[in-house]
Design a protein around this motif. Structure first.
Motif, PDB file in Angstrom:
ATOM      1  N   GLY A 329      -4.372   2.346  -1.443  1.00  0.00           N
ATOM      2  CA  GLY A 329      -5.767   2.334  -2.605  1.00  0.00           C
ATOM      3  C   GLY A 329      -6.723   2.735  -2.389  1.00  0.00           C
ATOM      4  O   GLY A 329      -6.490   4.360  -1.497  1.00  0.00           O
ATOM      5  N   VAL A 330      -7.479   2.847  -4.054  1.00  0.00           N
ATOM      6  CA  VAL A 330      -8.412   3.714  -3.401  1.00  0.00           C
ATOM      7  C   VAL A 330      -9.005   4.387  -2.830  1.00  0.00           C
ATOM      8  O   VAL A 330      -9.576   3.364  -2.487  1.00  0.00           O
ATOM      9  N   THR A 331      -9.953   5.553  -2.033  1.00  0.00           N
ATOM     10  CA  THR A 331     -10.837   5.053  -1.635  1.00  0.00           C
ATOM     11  C   THR A 331     -12.528   5.144  -1.891  1.00  0.00           C
ATOM     12  O   THR A 331     -13.242   5.510  -1.942  1.00  0.00           O
ATOM     13  N   THR A 332     -12.637   3.277  -1.821  1.00  0.00           N
ATOM     14  CA  THR A 332     -13.607   2.728  -2.265  1.00  0.00           C
ATOM     15  C   THR A 332     -14.176   1.718  -0.901  1.00  0.00           C
ATOM     16  O   THR A 332     -13.804   2.015  -0.112  1.00  0.00           O
ATOM     17  N   ARG A 333     -14.961   0.469  -1.360  1.00  0.00           N
ATOM     18  CA  ARG A 333     -15.404   0.328  -0.468  1.00  0.00           C
ATOM     19  C   ARG A 333     -14.049  -1.042  -0.641  1.00  0.00           C
ATOM     20  O   ARG A 333     -13.147  -0.703  -1.502  1.00  0.00           O
ATOM     21  N   TRP A 334     -13.543  -1.271   0.603  1.00  0.00           N
ATOM     22  CA  TRP A 334     -12.858  -1.866   1.697  1.00  0.00           C
ATOM     23  C   TRP A 334     -12.484  -3.351   0.571  1.00  0.00           C
ATOM     24  O   TRP A 334     -11.538  -3.859  -0.475  1.00  0.00           O
ATOM     25  N   ARG A 335     -14.017  -3.959   0.337  1.00  0.00           N
ATOM     26  CA  ARG A 335     -13.472  -5.096  -0.509  1.00  0.00           C
ATOM     27  C   ARG A 335     -13.619  -5.461  -2.210  1.00  0.00           C
ATOM     28  O   ARG A 335     -13.286  -6.122  -3.233  1.00  0.00           O
ATOM     29  N   ASP A 336     -13.514  -3.439  -3.045  1.00  0.00           N
ATOM     30  CA  ASP A 336     -13.796  -3.207  -4.496  1.00  0.00           C
ATOM     31  C   ASP A 336     -12.113  -2.624  -4.595  1.00  0.00           C
ATOM     32  O   ASP A 336     -11.844  -2.522  -5.847  1.00  0.00           O
ATOM     33  N   ILE A 337     -11.003  -2.593  -3.644  1.00  0.00           N
ATOM     34  CA  ILE A 337      -9.899  -2.727  -3.694  1.00  0.00           C
ATOM     35  C   ILE A 337      -9.104  -3.156  -4.940  1.00  0.00           C
ATOM     36  O   ILE A 337      -8.526  -2.010  -5.232  1.00  0.00           O
ATOM     37  N   SER A 338      -9.184  -4.648  -4.200  1.00  0.00           N
ATOM     38  CA  SER A 338      -8.343  -5.755  -5.374  1.00  0.00           C
ATOM     39  C   SER A 338      -9.148  -6.426  -5.632  1.00  0.00           C
ATOM     40  O   SER A 338     -10.736  -6.748  -5.157  1.00  0.00           O
ATOM     41  N   PRO A 339      -9.183  -7.019  -7.302  1.00  0.00           N
ATOM     42  CA  PRO A 339     -10.725  -7.743  -7.918  1.00  0.00           C
ATOM     43  C   PRO A 339     -10.899  -8.955  -7.178  1.00  0.00           C
ATOM     44  O   PRO A 339     -12.024  -9.461  -7.517  1.00  0.00           O
ATOM     45  N   GLN A 341     -11.380  -9.383  -3.797  1.00  0.00           N
ATOM     46  CA  GLN A 341     -11.934  -9.210  -2.407  1.00  0.00           C
ATOM     47  C   GLN A 341     -11.291  -9.144  -0.765  1.00  0.00           C
ATOM     48  O   GLN A 341     -11.663  -9.627  -0.145  1.00  0.00           O
ATOM     49  N   GLN A 342      -9.525  -9.237  -1.453  1.00  0.00           N
ATOM     50  CA  GLN A 342      -8.784  -9.761  -0.133  1.00  0.00           C
ATOM     51  C   GLN A 342      -9.004  -9.181   0.729  1.00  0.00           C
ATOM     52  O   GLN A 342      -8.623  -8.809   1.638  1.00  0.00           O
ATOM     53  N   HIS A 343      -9.606  -7.471   0.489  1.00  0.00           N
ATOM     54  CA  HIS A 343      -9.558  -6.442   1.291  1.00  0.00           C
ATOM     55  C   HIS A 343     -10.819  -5.729   2.285  1.00  0.00           C
ATOM     56  O   HIS A 343     -11.159  -5.376   2.994  1.00  0.00           O
ATOM     57  N   ALA A 344     -11.404  -7.214   1.549  1.00  0.00           N
ATOM     58  CA  ALA A 344     -13.273  -7.071   2.046  1.00  0.00           C
ATOM     59  C   ALA A 344     -12.895  -7.460   3.584  1.00  0.00           C
ATOM     60  O   ALA A 344     -12.094  -7.934   4.682  1.00  0.00           O
ATOM     61  N   GLU A 345     -14.371  -6.438   4.332  1.00  0.00           N
ATOM     62  CA  GLU A 345     -14.071  -6.242   5.709  1.00  0.00           C
ATOM     63  C   GLU A 345     -14.489  -8.209   6.233  1.00  0.00           C
ATOM     64  O   GLU A 345     -13.696  -7.417   7.923  1.00  0.00           O
TER      65      GLU A 345
END
Length: 479
Positions: A329-339, A341-345
């Motif tokens: 995925g894109v190199t941004t905040r983990w919480r912003d990779i998907s709408p 927030q499933q990747h949030a820390e």
């Protein structure tokens, strides 16, 4: 250039325990902070250098690339950081006299902002078999007395110590703005504008290189958090080995074989393989302890150098469109990779970053009957002055939590968070999250926790006791 093998003529054979290592004679000549009176500066560049790797094992070679502003001789002195009778380090070896030359400071790439040096090797060191795993520092000193440094790790990947400390080199580089010369330097936050002033996101880099010195004296941003834990852990006689964050990225270290992994410093920038390594440890019932805040916040991608050396460039585009996101995925905040927030820390950590602290605030104890606070004498609502500092974490009910886990909040501390125009109220949490398989994830939720272990003026006996309780529980000892 032939590799120099350090001589251990006066060094006893390898000890089994880190505690024994720290009974050996220490030295106070390492660089403990960037305010050293003879420190080199980026504008003058009296002497600066970088290492060819963030970590190396005994028997392997690490190269140092050094530039000296005026041609003169210099030496490289290598220290292992630890307790050592409160000296903070132990001298391991010193190079022969080397002849310094001035090397070119490269400009920033016009598209990515990356600044990468291509300096020749100045000195090579083959790590002796007797050197213990640890956080090391190479100090560069000119004949005129100017000094700078660079850190690296000596690892012992074959030995399953109780604790693996992971040193956050990815975050070190994210904040490294070398050279701070009023025109060239950039990091992942800012760079210089045309007026020679530090600008904002418009001037920042999207990529940073490990092939460059750290600014001024070579002390990475928030390095004192890591060295504070190192001194405390080694004074306590804990069985600790060390790794770089890049060792988690490339799989050099098998995280599943340690009882606990400690992340003592500012550990904000994580690649997908790094996160996978942490999750692998938890799946194997290893514990994680984060003694800072703002952990696993930005997603990064590791890339090769222009010369093809793996993992020497780190990409993080943040709010700018990422031209090559890849599978992770894109190199941004983990919480912003998907709408959603499933990747949030918080999905691994149990809590997550919620603000920059306007001014240090008390840490307010919650759950004083919990084993973490045993022996501290603290009661419910006790306030530990100035323990919430720099950045803070808290529980977010809108963010994901680890499946099937039990979260215990052990501090609940109001603080004022910085904003562009005014401060806003926030609540800091310290948390312990217990996974269904028994693995624990501890998050201090403040930068000052690690400093309280062994860094004046932050030392705090209550935090020291609580951290010892945490270690004992993670190592299956009575707290």
């Amino acid at each position: 250039m032939a590799a120099y093998a350090a001589r251990d003529e006066h060094i006893p054979r390898v000890r089994e325990l880190t505690g024994e290592e720290n009974h050996l004679t220490g030295s106070g000549d390492w660089l403990s902070d960037s305010q050293h009176s003879q420190a080199s500066g980026d504008r003058e560049g009296q002497i600066q250098g970088y290492a060819s790797a963030t970590s190396v094992s005994p028997g392997q070679v690490i190269d140092f690339h050094v530039s000296v502003h005026e041609e003169q001789s210099y030496r490289i002195t290598v220290f292992r950081l630890g307790h050592y009778g409160d000296k903070g380090a132990r001298l391991r070896t010193t190079s022969a006299k080397l002849q310094g030359k001035r090397r070119t400071v490269p400009g920033a790439d016009p598209e990515t902002g990356v600044i990468a040096c291509d300096w020749p090797v100045s000195w090579s060191l083959r790590i002796p078999s007797g050197w213990r795993s640890g956080l090391y520092q190479a100090v560069f000193t000119t004949e005129g007395g100017k000094v700078s440094s660079t850190p690296f790790v000596v690892r012992e990947p074959a030995r399953a110590s109780d604790i693996l400390m992971v040193v956050p080199f990815t975050t070190y580089q994210a904040y490294n703005m070398w050279p701070q010369d009023g025109r060239t330097g950039k990091n992942l936050y800012r760079g210089y504008n045309k007026a020679g002033e530090v600008g904002g996101p418009e001037e920042r880099a999207h990529k940073v290189s490990f092939d460059r010195p750290y600014s001024d004296a070579g002390i990475p941003n928030r390095f004192e958090m890591d060295t504070s834990f190192v001194r405390w852990a080694e004074r306590s006689g804990l069985d600790v080995t060390y790794a770089s964050s890049l060792d988690l990225h490339d799989g050099t270290i098998d995280t599943s074989k340690y009882r606990a992994l400690f992340f003592a410093g500012h550990d904000e920038y994580w690649s997908k393989p790094m996160l996978d390594s942490a999750r692998k440890a938890v799946s194997a019932r290893s514990h994680l302890a984060f003694l800072g805040a703002n952990n696993i916040y930005f997603h990064v991608r590791m890339e090769p150098s222009a010369g093809g050396r793996a993992n020497r460039v780190m990409a993080c585009y943040k709010s700018t469109p990422d031209p090559a996101p890849g599978r992770a995925g894109v190199t941004t905040r983990w919480r912003d990779i998907s709408p959603d927030q499933q990747h949030a820390e918080q999905g691994l950590l149990g809590i997550q970053f919620n603000g920059i602290v306007q001014k240090p605030a008390p840490l307010v104890v919650k759950g004083s009957g919990h084993w973490l606070w045993a022996g501290t004498g603290l009661r419910e609502g006790a306030r530990l002055p100035k323990m919430v500092g720099v950045e803070a974490d808290g529980y977010d009910p809108k963010a994901p939590s680890p499946a099937g886990s039990r979260r215990t909040l052990l501090a609940e501390s109001p603080y004022e968070a910085k904003r562009l125009t005014a401060s806003q109220p926030r609540v800091q949490h310290t948390a312990l999250t217990e996974m269904p398989n028994g693995a624990m994830v501890f998050v201090a939720g403040t930068f000052h926790w690690a400093l309280a272990l062994d860094s004046a003026p932050h030392r705090n006996k209550h935090i020291q006791t609580a951290t010892r309780n945490l270690v004992n529980r993670m190592l299956h000892k009575e707290a």
